[in-house]
Motif scaffolding. Structure first.
Motif: not given
Ligand SMILES: Nc1nc2c(ncn2[C@@H]2O[C@H](COP(=O)(O)OP(=O)(O)OP(=O)(O)O)[C@@H](O)[C@H]2O)c(=O)[nH]1
Length: 496
Positions: A194, A196-199
């Motif tokens: 992704r 960015k770091q995302e859930a």
């Protein structure tokens, strides 16, 4: 590579200190400041640099040291040890075993180099005799499957993926099952990234991990983020039980040192580094040989591995035999050039060879280095058998040199250059005379066989002097154990 510049700066600071007649507080401080500046320029965290400086000062407490102690040696050893401590998380990661099926899952942000690295990892194990396979469970990025397929096909590695299926868990499970049935012993699962770091990313990683039960989760990270690597590595470690890290694009920028030290600070073992876009621009990351190379000391064990990798098996015993006899001929040099040209990025090999630091063979100048080697070989093609097989430099008289130049259509200066290069290599490699060369997988035998006598011959005189002569070397070996010595001094045979 920028790290080579860091190594160059540190080596220069140490050399400058070694040249001082008396080592006092000022000389020590100047040297430490120089080293700290180099580390800060490579983006290493300020606190780490300051701690390192304090630790070295404590070890090299000039006032507390008894008179007659070799301060230079202690200083050098302290820098080596501190750099190793900074980069060593202190625990090894899972390593796949040949013939026993292992599942390795790759995770990381988009663009970190994950897909490229999966193939590099597979290829590197394939060359060691593993039967790897690649599974593309990245259904998020259009084109990910094509990229993996293309890379895998080029490297002749079986792959699995789907254009139609959008469930990464399903693909991962199907791929792992299929390759287990096909007796693959290293099944590599590439997952989605992704921006960015995302859930959503972490949730997908968790599901794929739960379904495929990987033996190892490798987090791939771009070195250009520098010190921010600490937070990223920490976040992935917590969400996906990351067992090892691969740092990519170490060929690029000044932040490599920062990324490397930051990841090490999360106590995650860095197992490989990516040093280019090409499939074999990939290096095992092992702290001691790495620091040894960084400080321009060469990496003997890495070089031996390369010999085993590059030199055809039937030529290996002969080459090693000749090296141990100390007879390095022009023909031997020619054959090694042939092997080196076959293997691709020559900078990697040369940086492992004692006497050639990555700084001398800089990245970006590979084409020139390659062209030079080819030029040397053209000139050697105009030599007689007697010339190629001789170890006597006096044989190369002026008339012979002129004849070779004419025959190869090169200026006389080029022939002289080539002969100088030969002399340089012969001098370095000649120091291996009498050393027992270990067989593949027997590196520790090298250390066992390295006695003080041999070490004293292998070390450049300047270095031996810095260590404190034979006496200093003897006590140093005793102190560190000969095994450690091979890591630290394993490649210092070269004249620099
Ligand atoms: N210079 C250099 N480039 C690299 C290295 N590793 C990967 N790359 C390049 O980085 C770019 C991104 O690599 P990918 O493998 O496509 O990235 P990815 O992380 O798989 O991307 P997603 O699949 O979208 O998550 C490509 O152009 C690679 O060639 C490296 O070690 N050095």
């Amino acid at each position: 590579m920028v790290l080579a510049q860091l190594g160059g700066s540190i080596s220069r600071a140490l050399a400058q200190m070694s040249n001082a007649t008396v080592i006092d507080e000022k000389v020590l401080n100047d040297c430490l400041n120089e080293i700290s500046r180099a580390l800060l320029q490579a983006d290493v965290q300020f606190k780490m640099v300051r701690d390192m400086q304090t630790n070295i000062k404590r070890i090299v407490n000039l006032e507390a040291l008894a008179a007659g102690t070799n301060k230079r040696r202690i200083m050098q050893q302290a820098v080596f040890t501190e750099l190793c401590n900074m980069l060593d998380p202190g625990k090894p990661s899972f390593t796949p075993k040949k013939g026993k099926p292992s599942v390795v899952m790759f995770v990381g942000l988009q663009g970190s180099g994950k897909t490229t690295t999966c193939t590099k990892y597979a290829y590197c194990h394939q060359r060691k005799g593993f039967k790897p396979a690649l599974v593309c469970a990245d259904t998020f990025r259009a084109g990910a499957f094509d990229q993996l397929k293309q890379n895998a096909t080029k490297a002749k590695i079986p792959f699995y993926g789907s254009y139609m299926e959008s469930d990464p868990v399903k693909i991962a499970v199907e791929g792992v099952e299929r390759f287990k049935k096909e007796n693959c012993d290293l099944i590599i699962v590439d997952t989605s990234g992704r921006h960015k770091q995302e859930a959503a990313l972490f949730e997908e990683m968790r599901q794929v991990s739960e379904a495929t039960k990987p033996d190892l989760v490798i987090f791939v990270m771009d070195s250009s983020i520098g010190q921010a690597a600490f937070d990223q590595a920490q976040a992935f470690k917590q969400s996906a039980s990351v067992g090892a890290v691969i740092i990519t694009k170490m060929d690029g920028h000044a932040k490599g040192g920062g990324a490397l030290s930051a990841v090490a600070a999360t106590k995650s073992p860095v197992i490989f580094i990516g040093t280019g876009e090409h499939i074999d621009e990939f290096e095992v990351f092992d702290v001691k040989p790495f620091v040894s190379r960084l400080l321009g000391m060469g990496d003997w064990s890495g070089f031996m591995d390369k010999i085993h990798e590059v030199v055809p098996t039937d030529q290996q015993p002969e080459l090693l035999q000749k090296l141990s006899e100390g007879s390095f001929t022009l023909r031997l040099m020619y054959e090694q050039f042939q092997n080196i040209l076959k293997m691709g990025p020559i900078g990697q090999v040369f940086s492992m060879l004692p006497g050639f630091s990555a700084e001398l063979m800089p990245k970006g100048h590979e084409k020139e280095s390659q062209a030079k080697i080819k030029r040397y070989m053209t000139m050697m093609d105009s030599m007689t058998d007697a010339e190629l097989d001789s170890t006597n430099p006096k044989l190369m008289t002026e008339s012979r040199i002129i004849r070779i130049a004419r025959g190869s259509g090169r200026p006389v200066r080029d022939v002289m250059d080539m002969l100088e290069e030969y002399k340089r290599l012969a001098k370095i490699w000649g120091k291996m005379k009498g050393l027992k060369i270990p067989k593949k997988g027997e590196m520790s035998a090298l250390s066992r066989n390295m006695n003080v006598q041999h070490m004293s011959k292998v070390l450049p005189p300047q270095m031996l002097k810095q260590i404190g002569g034979m006496g200093g070397l003897q006590s140093l070996m005793k102190q560190m154990g000969s095994k450690e010595m091979s890591g630290m001094f394993g490649g210092m045979g070269g004249d620099r």
